[in-house]
Structure formats: structure tokens, C-alpha cells
Design a protein around this motif. Structure first.
Motif, PDB file in Angstrom:
ATOM      1  N   PHE A 146      44.920  34.300  38.209  1.00 16.83           N
ATOM      2  CA  PHE A 146      43.390  33.895  37.974  1.00 16.83           C
ATOM      3  C   PHE A 146      43.022  34.761  36.890  1.00 16.83           C
ATOM      4  O   PHE A 146      42.807  36.143  37.061  1.00 16.83           O
ATOM      5  N   ASN A 212      34.560  39.801  38.564  1.00 16.68           N
ATOM      6  CA  ASN A 212      34.642  39.084  37.057  1.00 16.68           C
ATOM      7  C   ASN A 212      34.561  40.261  36.004  1.00 16.68           C
ATOM      8  O   ASN A 212      33.622  40.389  35.199  1.00 16.68           O
ATOM      9  N   ILE A 225      33.138  38.102  42.827  1.00 18.35           N
ATOM     10  CA  ILE A 225      33.325  36.573  43.009  1.00 18.35           C
ATOM     11  C   ILE A 225      34.057  36.327  44.133  1.00 18.35           C
ATOM     12  O   ILE A 225      35.300  36.557  44.515  1.00 18.35           O
TER      13      ILE A 225
END
Ligand SMILES: *[C@@H]1O[C@H](CO)[C@@H](O)[C@H](O)[C@H]1NC(C)=O
Ligand SMILES: *[C@@H]1O[C@H](CO)[C@@H](O)[C@H](O)[C@H]1NC(C)=O
Ligand SMILES: *[C@@H]1O[C@H](CO)[C@@H](O)[C@H](O)[C@H]1NC(C)=O
Ligand SMILES: *[C@@H]1O[C@H](CO)[C@@H](O)[C@H](O)[C@H]1NC(C)=O
Ligand SMILES: *[C@@H]1O[C@H](CO)[C@@H](O)[C@H](O)[C@H]1NC(C)=O
Ligand SMILES: *[C@@H]1O[C@H](CO)[C@@H](O)[C@H](O)[C@H]1NC(C)=O
Ligand SMILES: *[C@@H]1O[C@H](CO)[C@@H](O)[C@H](O)[C@H]1NC(C)=O
Ligand SMILES: *[C@@H]1O[C@H](CO)[C@@H](O)[C@H](O)[C@H]1NC(C)=O
Ligand SMILES: *[C@@H]1O[C@H](CO)[C@@H](O)[C@H](O)[C@H]1NC(C)=O
Ligand SMILES: *[C@@H]1O[C@H](CO)[C@@H](O)[C@H](O)[C@H]1NC(C)=O
Ligand SMILES: *[C@@H]1O[C@H](CO)[C@@H](O)[C@H](O)[C@H]1NC(C)=O
Ligand SMILES: *[C@@H]1O[C@H](CO)[C@@H](O)[C@H](O)[C@H]1NC(C)=O
Length: 462
Positions: A146, A212, A225
Motif C-alpha cells: 500500500f 496517509n 485511513i
């Protein structure tokens, strides 16, 4: 270990999603134990490992987390704890992780990690004392990174871990979840046990810890997040007929707690139904209490429609013991934490309870711990939930400890977590954790995060 997740007070400021599911508010429902189905997946706990090094420093370490300010959570019994471990696989590779109903992240240590001390200074990797298995994302065929986010979790113990996040296949006792978001922390202040390599958190998404940002500096609410934790993801992927996970934690003996570094067969976690241990007919189902979303870093229980779920917090009607009628023992800010050993109760309750030991307990003002004679006679103690009383076995109320000289001392299973006074900001932050293991040795706790309910079922005494 009191794996109460600490960091998340800031997310309440904004950027958070609503709780996973619409919640219904109702009173407790008494039901027959037979109404809960048998689980589709059941795993034994592989052991309970005292974190010896931490244990030794327990009393000194607790002093560090004394009640000094309103953004410091109690150490939560974390320094001298034992853990319930389960075997899982991530990307096909086996790991042993600590089961924690008091936090929400699933993480496994990165194979290339820096071990840090509490000040963030790099120390030798062995200091973190992880087990042998570590996670190398590049070796997992199913791992997807990610990008441009940071995993950063802080626990009530003061421990913190940060590093990349990603997605991988996670299997827990045959329950396989694809594309599960995980943390792979590589900068870690952790007081390990030499066996576990991560944590499996089972609480709500509001407590997840991905931000984030690309460096572990600014975890403000706007950067949060939230993601779907493992169990809720399993439900979302239709892996279970019923959205339950159920925990039966067995009590180790006093000798095991003092002398054994590994204790096998300490109960079960079950998915899809109730854990398979002998049970009483007494059972009760109660709603989870959500928290107000806009009170800054204060965890204020709230029934507002925009309130969010964090922990498995429930309403306690009363704690009962000799003298309990003289103090207010009702609480709406008590949650279940499999990662904690003690019950942390409001001051008036802890004070009144601990006065009943024979011989009497002695309070350590700095820590909220009551020291007792290891042979002391415990007062009878029960927790009343939705009109049903669950008795706590006297053996669970005597917790052996090592002092800084390595001598065995004992502390009361009910510690003092400050006054339960509305408007006392300091106190409101100090969530009251019940069911640390002291409570959870005596019931089967079945959690339903989809409908935001908890079912408590009495266990046949053992
Ligand atoms: C919030 O809901 C709980 C659970 O139904 C209930 O016991 C409690 O009284 C409610 N609190 C308020 C302030 O309405
Ligand atoms: C507690 O929080 C309030 C509001 O954020 C702040 O003004 C106060 O200084 C804090 N107290 C301590 C002791 O940190
Ligand atoms: C858990 O994994 C360890 C290490 O691989 C193994 O020794 C142990 O038998 C496993 N326990 C269970 C209950 O599967
Ligand atoms: C391990 O991490 C360090 C920095 O923390 C980095 O310099 C090094 O290249 C990494 N090694 C591998 C094999 O990725
Ligand atoms: C962290 O820093 C403080 C203040 O400088 C110091 O007192 C403490 O000993 C340090 N802790 C460690 C583990 O080095
Ligand atoms: C991550 O950040 C880099 C540098 O800012 C940027 O080039 C890249 O597009 C970003 N990747 C994603 C998936 O957002
Ligand atoms: C991170 O924040 C940037 C704006 O600062 C936004 O464009 C991006 O979509 C965010 N990423 C995630 C995963 O929320
Ligand atoms: C942290 O991030 C938030 C949201 O992006 C921003 O408003 C705030 O100013 C940042 N704080 C610091 C200290 O950088
Ligand atoms: C722990 O082991 C030692 C040495 O075998 C023994 O003397 C002691 O009694 C044991 N402690 C307990 C609480 O059983
Ligand atoms: C929680 O309890 C406090 C009193 O301790 C009360 O003021 C508040 O209304 C309760 N909140 C809920 C949501 O029941
Ligand atoms: C939540 O709802 C209450 C009213 O019930 C409102 O006062 C508050 O502003 C709302 N908070 C957020 C963050 O929407
Ligand atoms: C408990 O009592 C036994 C004898 O009944 C004694 O040997 C032991 O030292 C006592 N333990 C403590 C911690 O007082």
C-alpha cells in the motif's frame, strides 16, 4: 499484555469513517447458551508466555506511566503480562501472534527491522525479542504493498511500531481471508517474549493504525485511513455463517504463572460460533457501547447516531463484593481486553474491594496496583451484566509478579484506574478495562462486531 491501542484518540478529530455497521441500542437480552451455534473454525491457544524481562521491570515501568496527564493511558497491566498466542499464516508463512480484543491491527514484524528503545534510539534487534519468524514482503507471492502510507501503532504499554502497510492472505485456524490489510512494522519499540512475532487485533476499524503519510511523524485524525480488520473482513468475504468470534481463556495455575515460560492448552478462539468449553446455562447478550466522535481525545460513551465503535465496551450493572452496596459500581465505560491481565476499575470500587482482603491489600499510589500477600484470602467478587451475575474465581484475583529483585510478590486482580467522574477529562481518557484475563477466565465471551453485541456465557467451574 495490555494491548489497549493508545494512538487513536486523535482520529476522533476527523477523517474517520462511521463504525462498520449500523448499531441498534437495546437493553441486555438473556438467552439460552444453546442459542449460539457451534463454531466453524476453532483454534487452541498455543501458550501463555510471560515476558520475563518486562516482568522484572514491571513495578519500575509502571511508575513511568503513572497518572500524570490526560493523554497518557494507564499501562494497563502491560508490563508484566502473559499473552495468549495463536498460530496464523500470512502469505503462506507461519507466525505466532498475540490475540488482542483491545486493539484492531494485524501486524507481523518486518524481517529487516530496526529495534528501538522507548526514546526511538536504535538498539540491537535481540532487544525486541521477537520469535524466529519474520515477514519479508518480497518473499510473499500474494503481498501487495500500500504505497505512500505508514502503519504506526502505539499501545497503552508505551510500545510503538511503524513501517509499511500492505495486503496479503491471512489464515487463522482454517479461516482464510484474502487481501487483508496488514502492518509490517520495521521500526519497533517492542518488549517481546521470544516467541510471538505480531498481534492479531479483533476490535473495530476505528482503532486501526494506517496513516496517509510517508514517515511516522504526523498521525493526526485527518491522516487516518481506517481499514477493515481481519475478523470483519472474514465476515464481509462470506467466510462465516454467523458473525461471531468467541474466546475461552483458561486459567493457568499459580505455579505455571510463576515458573513456566510456556503453558500449552490455555483455551480456544472460535470463529462463526461459540468456543467449545463446558458452559453454564447463564448467558446474556448486550449491545456494545459506542463513543462520541467529536470530543477531541476524550473517550466519552455516547448513544448519538454518529457515535463510533472502538472497543468491546459494555454496560456493567454492578461489581459485587462485601461492601459494594456502599459505592457506585455501575459503569458504561468498561471494555473487554484479552491483552490485559488485570481488571482496572474506578477508584471507589477498587478501594472498597481491596479493603476486603485478609490480610488487607496495600495500594501503590503511583501505579494503582494493590499488593497482597500471595496467601491472602480474596473477597468474593462478581460482575453483573444485564441482570446476570458472573462470579470471578478467587484464584484469578491473586496475580503473581516479580519485583525488581526477582522476588515473587502478588497483586490484586482489581487495580485502581482513577475516579469515574463525568467531566473529569483525565478519567474519561482512562478507559476502564474489565476483563482482562481475571474476568475472562470465568466466562466464554462471544463477540459480534457486525451487530455490535457481546454475549457472555458462564463457564462450568474448572
Ligand atoms: C445508551 O444506551 C445504553 C444501551 O442501550 C443504555 O443502557 C443507556 O442508558 C443509554 N444511555 C443514554 C445516556 O441514553
Ligand atoms: C489535558 O487536556 C487539556 C485539553 O486538551 C489541556 O488543556 C491540558 O493541559 C491537559 N492536561 C495535562 C495535564 O496534560
Ligand atoms: C504453533 O506453531 C508452533 C511453531 O510452528 C508449533 O510448534 C506448534 O505446535 C503450533 N501449535 C499449534 C496448536 O498448532
Ligand atoms: C534494511 O533496512 C535498512 C534501513 O533500515 C536498509 O538500509 C537496508 O538496505 C535494508 N536491507 C534490505 C535487505 O532490505
Ligand atoms: C530516554 O530519555 C530519557 C530522557 O533523556 C532518559 O531519562 C531515559 O533513560 C531514556 N530511556 C532510555 C531507554 O534510554
Ligand atoms: C507515491 O508518492 C510518489 C512520490 O510522491 C508518487 O510519485 C507516486 O505516484 C505515489 N504513488 C501512489 C500510488 O500514490
Ligand atoms: C492521501 O491524501 C492525499 C491528499 O493529501 C489524497 O490525494 C490521497 O487520496 C490520500 N490517500 C488515501 C489512501 O487516502
Ligand atoms: C498534521 O497533519 C494535519 C493534516 O494533514 C495538518 O493539519 C497538521 O498541520 C499537521 N501537523 C503537523 C505538526 O505537521
Ligand atoms: C518454582 O520453581 C522453584 C524451583 O523448582 C520452586 O522452588 C518453587 O516452589 C516454584 N514456585 C511455585 C510458585 O510453584
Ligand atoms: C455514561 O455514564 C455517565 C455517568 O458515569 C453518564 O453521564 C452518561 O450519560 C453515560 N453515557 C451513556 C451513553 O450511557
Ligand atoms: C454528532 O452528532 C451530534 C448530535 O447528536 C452533533 O452535535 C455533533 O456535531 C456530531 N458530530 C459529528 C462529528 O458529526
Ligand atoms: C504461603 O504460605 C505457605 C505456608 O502455608 C508458606 O510456605 C509460603 O511462604 C507463603 N507464601 C507467601 C508468599 O507468603
Amino acid at each position: 499484555m495490555g494491548f489497549l491501542a493508545l494512538l487513536s484518540f486523535l482520529f476522533l478529530l476527523g477523517g474517520t469513517t462511521r463504525a462498520e455497521f449500523q448499531h441498534t441500542q437495546q437493553g441486555g437480552v438473556a438467552l439460552s447458551a444453546a442459542q449460539l451455534p457451534t463454531a466453524s473454525f476453532t483454534l487452541p491457544f498455543t501458550g501463555k508466555i510471560p515476558r520475563r524481562e518486562v516482568k522484572k521491570n514491571a513495578l519500575a515501568a509502571l511508575n513511568k506511566y503513572k497518572r500524570t496527564g490526560n493523554d497518557t493511558l494507564r499501562l494497563d497491566g502491560a508490563s508484566f503480562e502473559n499473552e495468549y498466542l495463536v498460530n496464523i499464516t500470512v502469505g503462506g508463512k507461519p507466525f505466532r501472534v498475540i490475540l488482542d480484543s483491545g486493539s484492531s491491527d494485524l501486524w507481523v514484524a518486518h524481517s529487516n527491522f530496526s529495534c528501538l528503545d522507548s526514546n526511538g534510539t536504535v538498539v540491537p534487534p535481540a532487544t525486541c525479542d521477537f520469535g524466529l519468524a519474520q515477514f519479508d514482503p518480497s518473499q510473499s507471492p500474494t503481498f501487495q504493498p500500500f504505497p505512500n502510507v505508514t502503519f504506526l501503532v502505539r499501545y497503552g504499554s508505551g510500545e510503538f511500531l511503524s513501517g509499511p502497510a500492505g495486503f496479503d492472505t491471512v489464515v487463522v485456524g482454517g479461516l482464510s481471508v484474502k487481501q487483508q490489510e496488514i502492518g509490517v512494522p520495521d521500526s519497533n519499540y517492542f518488549l517481546g517474549d521470544g516467541t510471538s512475532e505480531g498481534v492479531l487485533g479483533l476490535a473495530f476499524s476505528g482503532l486501526t493504525s494506517v496513516w496517509n503519510i510517508t514517515s511516522a511523524k504526523n498521525t493526526s485524525g485527518a491522516n487516518h485511513i481506517p481499514y477493515t480488520p481481519f475478523f470483519i473482513n472474514a465476515v464481509a468475504q462470506n467466510k462465516l455463517e454467523k458473525p461471531y468470534f468467541s474466546v475461552a481463556l483458561n486459567r493457568p495455575t499459580f505455579t505455571q504463572q510463576v515458573n513456566d515460560s510456556f503453558v500449552p492448552n490455555l483455551g480456544f478462539i472460535a470463529f462463526g460460533g461459540i468456543a467449545p468449553v463446558p458452559r453454564l446455562e447463564d448467558a446474556v447478550t448486550v449491545p456494545v457501547q459506542p463513543y462520541t466522535p467529536n470530543a477531541g481525545h476524550l473517550f466519552v460513551p455516547s448513544n448519538a447516531s454518529n457515535a463510533t465503535f472502538e472497543w468491546y465496551t459494555i454496560h456493567i450493572d454492578a461489581f459485587t463484593f462485601p461492601g459494594s452496596n456502599d459505592v457506585a459500581t455501575k459503569s458504561n465505560n468498561t471494555f473487554f481486553d484479552t491483552g490485559s491481565t488485570l481488571n482496572w476499575l474506578p477508584s471507589p470500587v477498587a478501594t472498597a474491594f481491596n479493603a476486603q482482603w485478609e490480610p488487607p491489600a496495600v495500594l501503590d499510589e503511583n501505579t494503582g496496583l494493590y499488593t497482597i500477600d500471595c496467601n491472602a484470602t480474596a473477597p468474593p467478587f462478581a460482575v453483573v451484566v444485564a441482570g446476570t451475575s458472573f462470579s470471578i474465581d478467587a484464584r484469578d484475583l491473586v496475580i503473581p509478579q516479580e519485583d525488581s529483585n526477582g522476588n515473587v510478590i502478588c497483586v490484586s486482580g482489581n487495580g485502581d484506574n482513577g475516579p469515574d467522574v463525568p467531566g473529569n477529562t483525565f478519567t474519561l481518557l482512562m478507559l476502564i478495562a474489565c476483563g482482562g484475563d481475571v474476568f475472562l477466565h470465568n466466562v466464554v465471551a462471544t463477540f459480534n462486531p457486525v451487530d455490535a453485541e457481546v454475549t457472555l456465557t458462564g463457564r462450568v467451574p474448572y
